[in-house]
Design an enzyme around this catalytic site. Structure first.
Site, short mmCIF file in Angstrom:
data_model
loop_
_atom_site.label_atom_id
_atom_site.label_comp_id
_atom_site.label_asym_id
_atom_site.label_seq_id
_atom_site.Cartn_x
_atom_site.Cartn_y
_atom_site.Cartn_z
N LYS A 114 -9.75 12.83 8.90
CA LYS A 114 -9.22 12.19 10.15
C LYS A 114 -9.36 13.32 11.13
CE LYS A 114 -6.19 8.97 8.04
NZ LYS A 114 -6.83 7.88 8.64
N ASP A 125 -2.36 10.39 4.11
CA ASP A 125 -3.77 10.05 4.37
C ASP A 125 -4.35 11.11 5.09
OD1 ASP A 125 -6.03 8.95 4.28
OD2 ASP A 125 -5.63 7.20 5.39
N ASP A 154 -12.15 7.24 3.93
CA ASP A 154 -10.95 7.22 4.62
C ASP A 154 -10.48 5.47 4.73
OD1 ASP A 154 -8.70 7.78 6.30
OD2 ASP A 154 -9.73 7.79 8.10
N ARG A 161 -7.44 0.07 0.58
CA ARG A 161 -8.09 -1.10 0.02
C ARG A 161 -8.29 -0.98 -1.54
NH1 ARG A 161 -12.44 -2.02 4.45
NH2 ARG A 161 -10.36 -0.85 5.74
N ASP A 203 1.28 5.86 6.51
CA ASP A 203 0.54 4.73 5.83
C ASP A 203 0.89 4.30 4.36
OD1 ASP A 203 -1.92 3.95 5.79
OD2 ASP A 203 -2.83 5.50 5.01
N GLU A 237 -9.37 4.15 2.18
CA GLU A 237 -8.87 4.40 0.56
C GLU A 237 -8.05 3.39 0.39
OE1 GLU A 237 -5.68 5.21 2.99
OE2 GLU A 237 -7.55 5.92 3.14
N LYS A 264 0.95 -1.21 0.06
CA LYS A 264 -0.06 -0.09 0.10
C LYS A 264 0.77 1.30 0.20
CE LYS A 264 -3.28 2.38 3.07
NZ LYS A 264 -3.89 2.50 4.16
#
Length: 615
Positions: free
Chosen positions: A399, A392, A469, A473, A409, A471, A387
């Site tokens: 967030k 993020d 959030d 995946r 992330d 995102e 990933k």
């Protein structure tokens, strides 16, 4: 024209906007809202920003002159960073030699390994305060040294008996003892605990790694020492794996990220030390230099993983990460090739989920594909997907906490690229490996995906975005299809900082593994044990897939309140052929340490897993 927005969105909107036009803004009014006023086009001449104080009473203005021609260390005003510096590897020369007949005390620092006495079965555990410490008994080269020093090493152990406990805890060390040599400078002696001997298991890999880390720390602590000898008893085998494990831990422990430090803040670990020699009572191993080099290459991979996770977003974006991938290929000497797919290439492949997230990015999406091919026969083709969210914000589901940590992330991508660097250097036989990262940021702008959008993945499946959030995946979906369909990988593993739910389940030291394939699960468990990257297999509960049902699309990108780590794994299985071994590895917990920053987690695990696939 005046636009009133919540202050929490201000920074994200300014950075995420496709075309920045505000040249002056003021923060005023109540504590929960901010106002943007004024409008002009940015030009190449110096621009001033006037920031009004948020505190009550009279305001004060600060003028900050910035020029496009005069870059900061990490960025320019109107151009993003295009490359990331790497932390250089330590130049300390590590070697191994047979202890027999060698002058082990010619160095400035002499570290003597001590095995704790074997505990008898009938002995009962006692509290440390009640425990009586028997006098230490040396053997072999350590005994020779102690006798030559008139029992000084035994005295050193006795004086530190409560803390050292005769070396019963691997990696513990005593304070250094200085002894003036005849006609020379004082030498420093240190005892290194090796733990208790286990006749059945022997000395495990994790123990050897503790020793390597302890020696690196001792070298750093001993200022103005240029050479170090480490005496290890015959119970420590001089095998290739021992030397590789020691070398990996030794060089990894010398890592210090000084890329954004200046002056006295810069710290070079063990900067005075030039050489460290392991004197093995078990004899000198054939190919010792090669084994040590293998370990150093692994440490370089771990170092790069840390560099990527530690880097701030104004340095690391999709384009500078792509540049890093290119450098990995260049460094490999031809064993790795690099392919970067831009927006158009991704559109042709129908990567709607990945591009949907990337629409909010400041930089163009960069789909990274590194391919390692061995010089000989290919026995197996594997895919490793990471990933690659370089930052993020959560998107429009912004967030509300911990956003300052969201540079990590990209931990999955960092582990994958760090492993690729190590694989490219060590060049394992029999395996073709595809390292894949769909790099972008999850930001906010007028083009960014919003809740209720429906995205189409490259395998044709549609996804209703319930939460922006979730995102990671989405980007992984198209990366997995690429590994499966375009690369034709026979088995695929994927690493990601995917869910907080996994952190709640397993904490910050252990990653979670989801797979339906027992053989793949066992192979990951095995490499986890030998590399020290701890893992735990989690349930792939198929009945939880009900939570991903959508009223308008094939599936949603988010399950219910409970079992979030499981539903995330189930979502990813929709993008890999059901007949292929696939594992999702959630490293959200162990990728970051609040005290020290990036841990480098995953790089050793992936590198070792890839190497074993060709056996």
């Amino acid at each position: 024209m005046r636009i009133s927005i919540p202050r929490t969105l201000l920074v994200a909107l300014l950075r995420g906007s496709a075309s920045s036009t505000a040249s002056a803004f003021s923060l005023s009014g109540n504590s929960s809202r901010a106002t943007i006023s004024g409008r002009s086009t940015l030009s190449s001449h110096p621009t001033s920003l006037f920031v009004t104080s948020l505190r009550g009473g009279a305001s004060s203005s600060t003028s900050l002159a910035m020029s496009a021609e005069r870059p900061f260390n990490t960025w320019t005003f109107d151009k993003h960073c295009e490359s990331m510096d790497w932390t250089p590897a330590s130049e300390i020369a590590l070697s191994a030699a047979a202890a027999e007949g060698a002058s082990v005390d010619d160095s400035d620092v002499i570290i003597v390994g001590v095995l704790a006495p074997k505990k008898e079965d009938h002995e009962e555990e006692k509290d440390d305060e009640d425990k009586e410490i028997d006098p230490i008994v040396f053997s072999g080269k350590a005994k020779e040294l102690d006798e030559a020093l008139g029992g000084a090493l035994a005295d050193l152990a006795s004086e530190n008996s409560k803390a050292f406990l005769n070396g019963s805890s691997a990696g513990t060390v005593t304070p250094s003892m200085r002894i003036q040599s005849a006609g020379g400078k004082a030498k420093r002696y240190i005892l290194l605990g090796l733990g208790a001997e286990d006749p059945e298991k022997g000395i495990e890999s994790t123990t050897i790694m503790k020793l390597g880390a302890a020696v690196a720390t001792a070298c750093h602590d001993q200022k103005k020492a240029t050479s170090c000898s480490v005496v290890l008893p015959s119970q420590i085998e001089s095998s290739a794996s021992t030397l590789t494990d020691f070398s990996t831990a030794f060089y990894s422990s010398l890592y210090s990220d000084n890329r954004y430090r200046t002056g006295k803040k810069v710290e070079i670990k063990a900067e005075d030390v030039k050489s460290v020699t392991l004197f093995m009572e078990s004899g000198a191993a054939d190919g010792a230099d090669s084994s040590i080099s293998t370990g150093k290459n692994l440490a370089k991979g771990v170092s790069l993983t840390k560099d990527i996770v530690n880097a701030p977003h104004n340095v690391l974006n999709s384009e500078s990460l792509a540049d890093t991938a290119k450098k990995i290929a260049e460094e490999s000497g031809g064993s790795i090739t690099c392919e970067i797919l831009g927006k158009e290439e991704c559109e042709k492949r129908g990567m709607g989920c990945y591009l949907g997230v990337a629409r909010g990015s400041e930089t163009e999406p960069q789909f990274i594909h590194l391919t390692y091919k061995p010089s000989g026969e290919v026995k197996k083709k594997v895919g490793i997907v990471g990933k690659g969210l370089l930052f993020d914000t959560g998107g429009y589901n912004i967030k509300t906490a911990m956003m300052e940590l969201m540079k990590f992330d990209c931990g999955g991508a960092a582990a994958v690229l760090g492993a690729a660097r190590a694989v490219g250097q060590n060049q394992p036989e029999g395996v073709e490996a595809h390292f894949i990262v769909a790099a972008c940021e999850n930001m906010i702008n007028a083009r960014a995906v919003v809740p209720s959008d429906i995205l189409t993945a490259s395998n044709g499946k549609t996804v209703e975005v319930l939460n922006t959030d979730a995102e990671g995946r989405l980007t992984l979906a198209d990366a997995l299809v690429f590994a499966d369909k375009e690369c034709g990988c026979e088995s695929i593993i994927e690493l990601s900082t995917l869910t907080g739910a996994c952190m709640i389940s397993l904490g910050q030291k252990i990653c979670g593994v989801w797979t339906d394939n027992d053989d793949l699960a066992k192979s990951i468990e095995d490499v986890s044990k030998v590399t020290g990257d701890k893992s735990w297999r989690m349930p792939m509960a198929a009945e939880y897939k009900e939570q991903l049902k959508s009223k308008v699309a094939d599936m949603t990108n988010l399950g219910g309140r409970y079992g979030g780590a499981i539903t995330a794994a189930l979502f990813l299985t929709e993008f890999v052929d059901k007949k292929k071994p696939f594992a999702h590895i959630d490293i959200a917990g162990p990728v970051w340490d609040d005290a020290t920053g990036a841990t480098g987690f995953g790089a050793k695990m992936v590198s070792e897993w890839v190497s074993r696939q060709g056996e």
